[in-house]
Design an enzyme around this catalytic site. Structure first.
Site, PDB file in Angstrom:
ATOM      1  N   ASN A  14       0.838  -1.191   0.000  1.00  0.00           N
ATOM      2  CA  ASN A  14       0.000   0.000   0.000  1.00  0.00           C
ATOM      3  C   ASN A  14       0.872   1.239   0.000  1.00  0.00           C
ATOM      4  O   ASN A  14       2.097   1.163   0.120  1.00  0.00           O
ATOM      5  CB  ASN A  14      -1.014  -0.008   1.153  1.00  0.00           C
ATOM      6  CG  ASN A  14      -0.428   0.385   2.498  1.00  0.00           C
ATOM      7  OD1 ASN A  14       0.761   0.648   2.653  1.00  0.00           O
ATOM      8  ND2 ASN A  14      -1.277   0.422   3.509  1.00  0.00           N
ATOM      9  N   ARG A  16       0.328   3.898   2.096  1.00  0.00           N
ATOM     10  CA  ARG A  16       0.390   4.520   3.412  1.00  0.00           C
ATOM     11  C   ARG A  16       1.643   4.124   4.181  1.00  0.00           C
ATOM     12  O   ARG A  16       2.290   4.959   4.814  1.00  0.00           O
ATOM     13  CB  ARG A  16      -0.839   4.125   4.239  1.00  0.00           C
ATOM     14  CG  ARG A  16      -0.747   4.632   5.668  1.00  0.00           C
ATOM     15  CD  ARG A  16      -1.837   4.081   6.551  1.00  0.00           C
ATOM     16  NE  ARG A  16      -1.625   4.479   7.942  1.00  0.00           N
ATOM     17  CZ  ARG A  16      -2.370   4.077   8.952  1.00  0.00           C
ATOM     18  NH1 ARG A  16      -3.378   3.270   8.741  1.00  0.00           N
ATOM     19  NH2 ARG A  16      -2.107   4.473  10.177  1.00  0.00           N
ATOM     20  N   SER A  17       1.994   2.848   4.167  1.00  0.00           N
ATOM     21  CA  SER A  17       3.022   2.303   5.052  1.00  0.00           C
ATOM     22  C   SER A  17       4.439   2.623   4.582  1.00  0.00           C
ATOM     23  O   SER A  17       4.803   2.334   3.441  1.00  0.00           O
ATOM     24  CB  SER A  17       2.867   0.785   5.142  1.00  0.00           C
ATOM     25  OG  SER A  17       4.005   0.199   5.734  1.00  0.00           O
ATOM     26  N   PRO A  18       5.287   3.164   5.464  1.00  0.00           N
ATOM     27  CA  PRO A  18       6.686   3.372   5.086  1.00  0.00           C
ATOM     28  C   PRO A  18       7.410   2.054   4.845  1.00  0.00           C
ATOM     29  O   PRO A  18       8.314   1.976   4.009  1.00  0.00           O
ATOM     30  CB  PRO A  18       7.274   4.123   6.284  1.00  0.00           C
ATOM     31  CG  PRO A  18       6.397   3.744   7.442  1.00  0.00           C
ATOM     32  CD  PRO A  18       5.024   3.602   6.853  1.00  0.00           C
TER      33      PRO A  18
END
Length: 245
Positions: A14, A16-18
């Site tokens: 995704n 969003r996730s770093p």
């Protein structure tokens, strides 16, 4: 319930996730052969409408929000990981994010043969430019850069065909796979969660393995937990040093 086998290796990602971004960079920079071999599957936190649609099909989203303490740890951890890779990170600030906004246009990019370009550009906008990718203006700008319809991309989160079609199928698919966080990888019957499991996933793909039940594969640490309950059991603690949502 018998374990489900993914016939081809899969990467659940995704924007969003770093950790998902770092896994993406590692795949592209260190393991390009595996990046070409895997299926890429979107994973995002649905809004209330998305959760309702999942529930109507007997599924739930296998993730719960992390604590403030874990979030602060992730800030430190990501700084370490990006420094090790020579990556400059500009941490974004999310204001009431709706994650359908940056994720659903991916399907439009795929239709135009621009799926990889969309992934690269959205990741760069969020993690290296610090932009708000849930701002429809940002999405319109990115679409325009890539030659896509800016208006349609910006409105993708409102597109009933995308929400109720490919978007819903993606959400149901990640639930069925037990993908409780990202980055998440599957190969055969094996599942790998987090950046720190990427090397093991790569080795599995390159060797053509992917253990089968009863073939000597390691047992799940959740002894006695049925396969159907695996995602629910793990979602109680959805983040660690190499994976989150």
């Amino acid at each position: 319930m018998a374990a489900k086998r993914s016939k081809v290796p899969r990467f659940y990602f995704n924007f969003r996730s770093p950790y998902s971004w770092i896994a993406y960079r590692d795949l592209m920079d260190r393991y390009p052969d595996v990046a070409q071999a895997v299926e890429w599957h979107l994973w995002w936190e649905p809004d209330a409408d998305g959760e309702r649609r999942m529930a109507e099909h007997g599924h739930h989203f296998p993730y719960s929000a992390m604590s403030r303490e874990k979030h602060l740890y992730i800030l430190q951890d990501v700084r370490r990981l990006t420094a090790d890779r020579g990556l400059a990170v500009s941490w974004p600030v999310d204001h009431d994010p709706v994650w359908e906004v940056p994720h659903l246009p991916y399907f439009l990019a795929l239709d135009a043969g621009l799926g990889p370009a969309w992934i690269e550009r959205v990741y760069r906008a969020r993690w290296q430019e610090g932009r708000d990718i849930c701002d429809r203006t940002t999405i319109a700008d990115i679409a325009g850069e890539l030659g896509l319809s800016a208006e349609r991309a910006a409105a993708a989160a409102d597109d009933e065909e995308l929400r109720g079609g490919r978007g819903l199928r993606a959400l149901l698919g990640l639930s069925e796979a037990g993908a409780f966080g990202v980055p998440f990888f599957t190969h055969g019957y094996d599942k790998f969660w987090g950046v720190d499991r990427l090397a093991a996933f790569v080795a599995s793909v390159r060797s053509g393995s992917g253990s089968r039940p009863g073939s000597g594969a390691r047992e799940s640490p959740l002894t006695g937990v049925p396969e159907a309950d695996f995602a629910a059991a793990r979602s109680a603690d959805p983040g660690h040093a190499g994976g989150c949502g």
